[in-house]
Design an enzyme around this catalytic site. Sequence first.
Site, mmCIF file in Angstrom:
data_model
loop_
_atom_site.group_PDB
_atom_site.id
_atom_site.type_symbol
_atom_site.label_atom_id
_atom_site.label_comp_id
_atom_site.label_asym_id
_atom_site.label_seq_id
_atom_site.Cartn_x
_atom_site.Cartn_y
_atom_site.Cartn_z
ATOM 1 N N VAL A 55 64.545 27.393 31.170
ATOM 2 C CA VAL A 55 64.513 28.591 30.337
ATOM 3 C C VAL A 55 63.156 28.654 29.636
ATOM 4 O O VAL A 55 62.706 27.674 29.047
ATOM 5 C CB VAL A 55 65.660 28.588 29.290
ATOM 6 C CG1 VAL A 55 65.645 29.882 28.494
ATOM 7 C CG2 VAL A 55 67.009 28.399 29.973
ATOM 8 N N ASP A 168 81.812 26.551 29.845
ATOM 9 C CA ASP A 168 80.877 25.509 29.406
ATOM 10 C C ASP A 168 80.575 25.684 27.921
ATOM 11 O O ASP A 168 79.419 25.688 27.494
ATOM 12 C CB ASP A 168 79.587 25.565 30.245
ATOM 13 C CG ASP A 168 78.797 24.261 30.151
ATOM 14 O OD1 ASP A 168 79.340 23.269 29.625
ATOM 15 O OD2 ASP A 168 77.635 24.231 30.601
#
Length: 455
Positions: A55, A168
């Site tokens: 990211v 998650d």
Amino acid sequence: MGLPVLAKKVKKLASSRILNLKALLNGENSSRGFAKFRKNYKLKGEIGRGGFGIVYRAVRLSDEMPVAVKFIDRRGIKEWGKISDEQVPMEIVMLARCAKIEGVIRLLEWFQIPEGYLIVMERPFPSMDMFDLIKAHGKLDEDIAAFLMRQIVETIQACAEKRVLHRDLKDENIVIDLVTGETKLIDFGAATVLKKSHYTDFQGTRLYCPPEWFLHSLYLGKEAAVWSLGVLLYNSVNGRLPFRNEKDICTAHLLGPLPFYSPVSAEARDLISRCLHFDPFSRCSLEEMLAHPWLRRDRPSWTTLATRLDSLSSPSTATENKENIDQDEDHSEELEEIADWPDTQVKERVKMPEQTDESGVGSSHDNHTDAHPSKRECRTAKTSLLVPPSSQEMKEVVSAAKTKSSLHSSSQPIVVALRPRRVRAAAPDADSRSPPVLTALRSALSRERKLLTKV
Ligand SMILES: Nc1ncnc2c1ncn2[C@@H]1O[C@H](COP(=O)(O)OP(=O)(O)OP(=O)(O)O)[C@@H](O)[C@H]1O
């Protein structure tokens, strides 16, 4: 080759492949998708990375909007879906379905490149993920934990209404806008369509995973989500995870109530125990969580809570965590040529292999009581490489735990959970004594002032 060794090798391989993509992002292999991306966005530094993705911090050139760009490697994509007849990773489909949910990070657009996908998302500024917030303060004050948890539970419920199951849920996947205190759920890489029947696959983080997965290799969507929320809540108010491995997850209920390492109100304990009920059918529902007095109670505003966060920060934790705040200082010149960066300078969020037994079953001695937290700071975050233990192994674990529970003395703490560790490059810092939230806010304000003077 043992599983942990195999897992490490696969991760290393994936990570070295990801590093080569820096060259791609600088145009050496530029594809049409990336050329279009380059026209509209300016890439800055790296925020974090997982098994198959990185990211980046970036800005949209048209309006200087801070954005996050997630690169996902095509080879790591496990589930695909469709958006207007185009096949895309399920992560994008799920993010698009949640586009109107306040508590979910907003998907702006995505680009397909030969090696994978670039997902462009909003990036709250300044922000910090919940892992870093907990780490900065050791644990969260209950008002702050409840302020954040209420939003998170509401978001999970709103996702369920859109038939999205995140799978998650964990502190690393909650980004907090430090100005407003709003939480944003990120990383839909393990997300799937919410269904009424059970699931037999799982790619989330195993220490947040319910016992039915390890015992029966199946789970129900919402019930598993409530379990993960219980782990997150315990983690927030305690500063450590409730379970060390699958064995703890499957047997802790036989050993009495979970231990708490700091004063935690009876109401918070009650909610945690309702979420972490071993039997999924007796676990509380998302609606019951929201109706629980601990979450319903009136709490101070974020402005008040943020000052509490700062007064809790010790200079050392402030120094350590200041660099984890997304401050978006303008390093654009030096960051533009990402390919030139030596790897050691990349701000890494490397997942360290867990130092407990990987399968979590069949170990001959249980070391709940003799654990040295320093030895267990690390954990493997993703469960994608985890093979469920065999039923024979689980039977042995359960029978061992039953024997142990009859010997267990209540004066001994039974679960010593670990705090995950992330490795980061240390940054020299002149203003190291400022508490992190305050520093981030200051920097946001000064940036805003600069923009105003420009106008
Ligand atoms: N939109 C965003 N805004 C701000 N920070 C973000 C954003 N997206 C991701 N991050 C930061 O980057 C980190 C990694 O993001 P993400 O979890 O999506 O990556 P990942 O490759 O899937 O990681 P993992 O394998 O651990 O799940 C997050 O913990 C968060 O700190």
